[in-house]
Scaffold this motif. Structure first.
Motif, PDB file in Angstrom:
ATOM      1  N   ASP A 278       0.864  -1.191   0.000  1.00 59.38           N
ATOM      2  CA  ASP A 278       0.000   0.000   0.000  1.00 59.38           C
ATOM      3  C   ASP A 278       0.895   1.233   0.000  1.00 59.38           C
ATOM      4  O   ASP A 278       1.634   1.493   0.955  1.00 59.38           O
TER       5      ASP A 278
ATOM      6  N   ASN B 219       0.617   5.451  -1.152  1.00 61.68           N
ATOM      7  CA  ASN B 219      -0.204   6.570  -1.650  1.00 61.68           C
ATOM      8  C   ASN B 219      -1.632   6.143  -1.935  1.00 61.68           C
ATOM      9  O   ASN B 219      -2.259   6.613  -2.892  1.00 61.68           O
ATOM     10  N   GLY B 220      -2.152   5.225  -1.131  1.00 58.41           N
ATOM     11  CA  GLY B 220      -3.526   4.789  -1.297  1.00 58.41           C
ATOM     12  C   GLY B 220      -3.729   3.768  -2.392  1.00 58.41           C
ATOM     13  O   GLY B 220      -4.846   3.283  -2.583  1.00 58.41           O
ATOM     14  N   GLN B 221      -2.683   3.410  -3.108  1.00 55.10           N
ATOM     15  CA  GLN B 221      -2.784   2.408  -4.170  1.00 55.10           C
ATOM     16  C   GLN B 221      -2.264   1.072  -3.648  1.00 55.10           C
ATOM     17  O   GLN B 221      -1.201   1.018  -3.037  1.00 55.10           O
ATOM     18  N   GLN B 222      -3.025   0.025  -3.894  1.00 54.34           N
ATOM     19  CA  GLN B 222      -2.653  -1.294  -3.411  1.00 54.34           C
ATOM     20  C   GLN B 222      -2.168  -2.186  -4.548  1.00 54.34           C
ATOM     21  O   GLN B 222      -2.708  -2.157  -5.651  1.00 54.34           O
TER      22      GLN B 222
END
Length: 338
Positions: A30, A32-35
Motif C-alpha cells: 500500500d 499513496n492509497g494504491q494497493q
C-alpha cells in the motif's frame, strides 16, 4: 502482519513511505492509497547478512525495506529456510573454510584456468582477428609519436635482406606472415612484435648492433613471441580478466569499449617471465640452427641492459617484482648454450 517501511520504484533512487501487509501466500503493498497484490513466490528477499536489513524485491524491479526488520526477519524465517550464506555465517569454521575455498578458486582461475584458456583461444584465433588487432596497434603507435625509421636506403635494404634470411622455414608459411617495420621513437633501442606478425624495430637498435648476428638474435627472439602467439595470449588474458571483473561487479555496459582498448594497447603489455624465457630459448635454438654467434646475442643483450639502466637512471626492480626475467640471468643462459 502489517509492516511500515519505504518503497523504491524501479530504476529510481527516491524513496517513499509505504505499508506492507503479509499473508500466508501473498502480500499487499500500500503506497499513496494504491494497493498492489503480489504472490509470495513472485518476490525475492535478500540474503541474511549480519544485521543488514532484508530487502524485498518485486518482479518489476521495485524494492521494499521494512522499518521493523526483526519482525519481518522472524516472519520470513518461519516460512523460508535461511540461505547458505546465512547458515555459514553462524559457524566460524564454515566461514573459514569458505574463505579458503574462495582463495583457492581464485588462485586456480588466475594461475591455471586463465593461462590455459588464453593459450587455447589465442592458438585458434582467426588470422583476420590477429591482422585487425595488429593494424589497430600500429595506427595507435603512429599517432603516439612513432614515425618511419631514419635509415639510409642501403641500411633499410640490408635490414630487409637480414630479416628475410633469418625467418625459420616453418614460419614462412604461417597463416599470419611476418613482416619488418623499422620505426623511430623516443624509447631508445627496442624491438617488439605485434599480433599481426609485424616486427617493429627501432632505428636506434639498428645503430646499436655491432653485427648482423646481434640484430638476428633480437629479431629471432621477437619471432619466438609470434611463434608462440604471445601477443594474442596476453591480449586474450587481459580481456578475460576484464570480463571476469565486470561479471563479478555486474558492470557489463563497457564490454565493447574494454575489448577495443585491450586490443589497442596490446603493445604496452609486458610478457610474463615464462614467455620471455620461451622466446629466448626459441632464439637460441634458431641461432644455433643458422650457425650464428650466441656471443653476439649475449653482447646485444648486455647493451640493451645498459641502455635500459641508463633510461631508468639506474633504478631497477628485483626479478620477483618484474614480469621480465633478470637480464644477467638471461645472458648467463645464453652463454651456457654456446
Amino acid at each position: 502482519m502489517q509492516l511500515n517501511g519505504y518503497y523504491q520504484s524501479p530504476g529510481r533512487a527516491a524513496r517513499e513511505a509505504a505499508r506492507l501487509t503479509l499473508h500466508e501466500r501473498h502480500l499487499v503493498l500500500d503506497r499513496n492509497g494504491q494497493q498492489q497484490i503480489t504472490l509470495l513466490n513472485a518476490i525475492s528477499v535478500s540474503d541474511e547478512l549480519g544485521s543488514i536489513p532484508l530487502t524485498l524485491s518485486f518482479a518489476d524491479g521495485g524494492r521494499f525495506v521494512p522499518d521493523d526488520d526483526a519482525a519481518f526477519r522472524q516472519w520470513w524465517q518461519q516460512r523460508h529456510r535461511p540461505g547458505l550464506v546465512h547458515r555459514l555465517e553462524r559457524h566460524k569454521r564454515g566461514v573459514g573454510l569458505t574463505l579458503l575455498a574462495t582463495l583457492a578458486a581464485i588462485a586456480l582461475y588466475v594461475w591455471v584456468i586463465l593461462p590455459a584458456a588464453s593459450t587455447a583461444l589465442a592458438s585458434n584465433m582467426p588470422a583476420y582477428v590477429e591482422r585487425q588487432v595488429g593494424q589497430q596497434t600500429l595506427t595507435l603507435l603512429q599517432s603516439s609519436g612513432f614515425s618511419d625509421g631514419k635509415l639510409t636506403p642501403a641500411q633499410q635494404q640490408r635490414m630487409e635482406r637480414l630479416f628475410s634470411g633469418i625467418i625459420p622455414g616453418e614460419m614462412k608459411h604461417d597463416a599470419v606472415p611476418l613482416r619488418l617495420k623499422v620505426m623511430h621513437f623516443d624509447g631508445g633501442a627496442n624491438a617488439f612484435m605485434l599480433a599481426d606478425g609485424t616486427l617493429v624495430v627501432s632505428d636506434d637498435l639498428v645503430r646499436m648492433a655491432k653485427s648482423d648476428d646481434a640484430l638476428a638474435a633480437v629479431m629471432l627472439h621477437e619471432i619466438g613471441h609470434h611463434h608462440y602467439r604471445h601477443p594474442m595470449r596476453m591480449l586474450v588474458r587481459s580481456s578475460l580478466i576484464s570480463l571476469s571483473y565486470m561479471w563479478l561487479t555486474g558492470d557489463v555496459s563497457g564490454i565493447g569499449d574494454t575489448l577495443l582498448q585491450s586490443a589497442a594497447f596490446v603493445h604496452q603489455m609486458q610478457f610474463s617471465r615464462g614467455m620471455e624465457r620461451e622466446a629466448d630459448a626459441y632464439a637460441i635454438a634458431q641461432m644455433k640452427a643458422q650457425g650464428r654467434s650466441l656471443a653476439a646475442m649475449a653482447e646485444i643483450y648486455s647493451q640493451l641492459q645498459q641502455s635500459g639502466e641508463k633510461e631508468s637512471r639506474g633504478l631497477s626492480l628485483p626479478e620477483w617484482m618484474s614480469t621480465h626475467p633478470d637480464m644477467p640471468e638471461r645472458i648467463k643462459v645464453i652463454r651456457a648454450a654456446e
